[in-house]
Design a protein around this motif. Structure first.
Motif, PDB file in Angstrom:
ATOM      1  N   ALA A 110       0.956  -1.026   0.060  1.00  0.00           N
ATOM      2  CA  ALA A 110      -0.558   0.009   0.130  1.00  0.00           C
ATOM      3  C   ALA A 110       0.999   1.166  -0.095  1.00  0.00           C
ATOM      4  O   ALA A 110       0.657   2.381  -0.856  1.00  0.00           O
ATOM      5  CB  ALA A 110      -1.053   0.326   1.544  1.00  0.00           C
ATOM      6  N   ALA A 111       2.211   1.380   1.124  1.00  0.00           N
ATOM      7  CA  ALA A 111       3.259   2.322   0.871  1.00  0.00           C
ATOM      8  C   ALA A 111       3.209   2.818  -0.768  1.00  0.00           C
ATOM      9  O   ALA A 111       3.646   3.646  -1.509  1.00  0.00           O
ATOM     10  CB  ALA A 111       4.092   1.895   1.742  1.00  0.00           C
ATOM     11  N   ALA A 112       4.212   2.078  -1.257  1.00  0.00           N
ATOM     12  CA  ALA A 112       4.574   2.210  -3.027  1.00  0.00           C
ATOM     13  C   ALA A 112       3.186   1.778  -3.693  1.00  0.00           C
ATOM     14  O   ALA A 112       3.488   3.723  -4.072  1.00  0.00           O
ATOM     15  CB  ALA A 112       4.605   0.302  -2.889  1.00  0.00           C
ATOM     16  N   TYR A 113       2.219   2.257  -3.563  1.00  0.00           N
ATOM     17  CA  TYR A 113       1.313   2.645  -4.276  1.00  0.00           C
ATOM     18  C   TYR A 113       0.510   3.807  -3.873  1.00  0.00           C
ATOM     19  O   TYR A 113       0.828   4.769  -4.840  1.00  0.00           O
ATOM     20  CB  TYR A 113      -0.256   1.755  -4.352  1.00  0.00           C
ATOM     21  N   ALA A 114       0.425   4.333  -2.728  1.00  0.00           N
ATOM     22  CA  ALA A 114       0.364   5.894  -2.207  1.00  0.00           C
ATOM     23  C   ALA A 114       1.731   6.877  -2.863  1.00  0.00           C
ATOM     24  O   ALA A 114       1.500   7.669  -3.185  1.00  0.00           O
ATOM     25  CB  ALA A 114       0.189   5.793  -0.703  1.00  0.00           C
ATOM     26  N   ARG A 115       2.796   5.935  -2.523  1.00  0.00           N
ATOM     27  CA  ARG A 115       3.975   6.838  -2.815  1.00  0.00           C
ATOM     28  C   ARG A 115       3.881   7.009  -4.653  1.00  0.00           C
ATOM     29  O   ARG A 115       4.061   8.399  -4.742  1.00  0.00           O
ATOM     30  CB  ARG A 115       4.869   5.797  -2.852  1.00  0.00           C
ATOM     31  N   VAL A 116       3.799   6.607  -5.486  1.00  0.00           N
ATOM     32  CA  VAL A 116       3.506   7.063  -6.377  1.00  0.00           C
ATOM     33  C   VAL A 116       2.799   7.488  -6.802  1.00  0.00           C
ATOM     34  O   VAL A 116       2.708   8.551  -7.938  1.00  0.00           O
ATOM     35  CB  VAL A 116       3.648   5.410  -7.291  1.00  0.00           C
ATOM     36  N   TRP A 117       1.167   7.059  -6.566  1.00  0.00           N
ATOM     37  CA  TRP A 117       0.083   8.539  -7.048  1.00  0.00           C
ATOM     38  C   TRP A 117       0.171   9.607  -6.041  1.00  0.00           C
ATOM     39  O   TRP A 117       0.335  10.432  -6.846  1.00  0.00           O
ATOM     40  CB  TRP A 117      -1.106   7.933  -5.731  1.00  0.00           C
ATOM     41  N   ALA A 118       0.695   9.982  -5.199  1.00  0.00           N
ATOM     42  CA  ALA A 118       1.798  11.129  -4.990  1.00  0.00           C
ATOM     43  C   ALA A 118       2.793  11.788  -5.564  1.00  0.00           C
ATOM     44  O   ALA A 118       2.551  12.890  -5.925  1.00  0.00           O
ATOM     45  CB  ALA A 118       1.878  11.387  -3.218  1.00  0.00           C
ATOM     46  N   ALA A 119       3.485  10.976  -5.946  1.00  0.00           N
ATOM     47  CA  ALA A 119       4.485  11.352  -6.568  1.00  0.00           C
ATOM     48  C   ALA A 119       3.787  12.034  -8.355  1.00  0.00           C
ATOM     49  O   ALA A 119       3.842  13.142  -9.345  1.00  0.00           O
ATOM     50  CB  ALA A 119       6.253  10.855  -7.155  1.00  0.00           C
ATOM     51  N   HIS A 120       2.979  11.402  -8.615  1.00  0.00           N
ATOM     52  CA  HIS A 120       2.338  12.093 -10.273  1.00  0.00           C
ATOM     53  C   HIS A 120       1.480  12.807 -10.159  1.00  0.00           C
ATOM     54  O   HIS A 120       0.807  13.492 -10.944  1.00  0.00           O
ATOM     55  CB  HIS A 120       1.780  10.296 -10.372  1.00  0.00           C
ATOM     56  N   THR A 121       0.247  13.377  -8.885  1.00  0.00           N
ATOM     57  CA  THR A 121      -0.568  14.054  -8.786  1.00  0.00           C
ATOM     58  C   THR A 121      -0.095  14.904  -7.512  1.00  0.00           C
ATOM     59  O   THR A 121      -0.515  16.616  -7.747  1.00  0.00           O
ATOM     60  CB  THR A 121      -2.055  13.113  -7.841  1.00  0.00           C
ATOM     61  N   GLY A 122       0.786  15.154  -7.234  1.00  0.00           N
ATOM     62  CA  GLY A 122       1.245  16.403  -6.433  1.00  0.00           C
ATOM     63  C   GLY A 122       0.389  16.694  -5.140  1.00  0.00           C
ATOM     64  O   GLY A 122       0.470  17.431  -4.183  1.00  0.00           O
TER      65      GLY A 122
END
Length: 284
Positions: A110-122
């Motif tokens: 879940a942390a990996a998923y959330a990290r990518v979401w944050a990086a690509h949406t700001g």
């Protein structure tokens, strides 16, 4: 890793990834029951994603599947894939479903998923809850508590809706009143809602349908003025034994890691830890 398949057909998803999910039915209990609910037409529609391995995008026996994600609004998406796979699933779903507002899964996934979401949406991500998934195959009886277990009926509906909303507020689930009503109605109709009575209703426990040999206990709620009397222990033990007697191979449940009391209570009943699970909320 291979291609990603994304679709809205729960039956097709089950045919492609069902075998892979059933290899670890406790770890995948939420995914399996979500798919079961959508296949029966008891849900509100969902999005299903499969990450294929080097051989393809999956077939009925689970070969070719490297990970999955399921999103059934208004609940958060649920991911099961190695962290690098979770990142790929996050990118694929973000591209098609930008309104997806949270994820749950084994902690590092879940942390990996959330990290990518944050990086690509700001946007920002925050932890809604750190949980632990437990399993049980033999109930250790707790100390006797005053009162008795019973199945809930239609006369209990309004109380159980109110208690479900209170549980959601405490646990940061919060899908809303309309979902709470639907969940309670289905639990009562299927005789999967249980209460502990001791001079009136004292505790409420629900249990999922048994899928792939696993039934998941949730929610577990005791109103504040009836706590610390052993009601939850007694009722969870009774419900767990009932579903095992009815043919389930194992019971599962989640605890809040911030509540050490509940972790001790369920361990004393015979529940064993399986994995730590984190739920994230996304904010753009």
């Amino acid at each position: 890793m291979g291609v990603i398949w994304i679709g809205a057909d729960a039956e097709e998803f089950r045919q492609r990834a069902g075998g892979w999910l059933e290899r670890e039915p406790v770890l995948h209990s939420v995914l399996l029951t979500s798919v079961d609910r959508e296949r029966r037409g008891a849900g509100s529609g969902g999005v299903f994603a499969i990450l294929g391995d080097e051989d393809g995008d999956g077939d009925g026996d689970g070969d070719g599947v490297a990970g999955v994600a399921v999103w059934t609004p208004p609940f958060r998406a649920y991911v099961s894939a190695a962290p690098v796979g979770a990142e790929r699933l996050a990118l694929a779903l973000l591209d098609r479903y930008p309104d997806l507002d949270g994820v749950t899964g084994v902690a590092d996934q879940a942390a990996a998923y959330a990290r990518v979401w944050a990086a690509h949406t700001g946007g920002t991500v925050s932890v809604a809850m750190d949980q632990r998934l437990f399993e049980l195959d033999t109930v250790v009886p707790p100390r006797p508590s005053p009162g008795a277990a019973r199945r809930a009926g239609p006369a209990d509906r309004d109380l159980l809706v109110a208690w479900t909303l209170a549980f959601e507020e405490e646990s940061s689930a919060a899908p809303g009143a309309s979902v709470a009503e639907r969940v309670v109605d289905q639990l009562i109709a299927d005789q999967r809602a249980w209460m502990w009575d001791d001079d009136g209703p004292a505790c409420f426990v629900g249990v999922s349908r048994t899928v792939a040999g696993v039934a998941r206990v949730a929610p577990v709620y005791t109103p504040p003025d009836r706590r610390r009397r052993g009601y939850a222990s007694a009722l969870v033990a009774a419900v767990s034994q009932a579903v095992l007697d009815a043919g389930a191979h194992r019971c599962a449940l989640f605890t809040d890691l911030a509540n050490p009391t509940s972790n001790k209570v369920y361990t004393a009943l015979g529940y064993r830890p399986v994995a730590d699970v984190t739920a994230y909320v996304f904010t753009r």
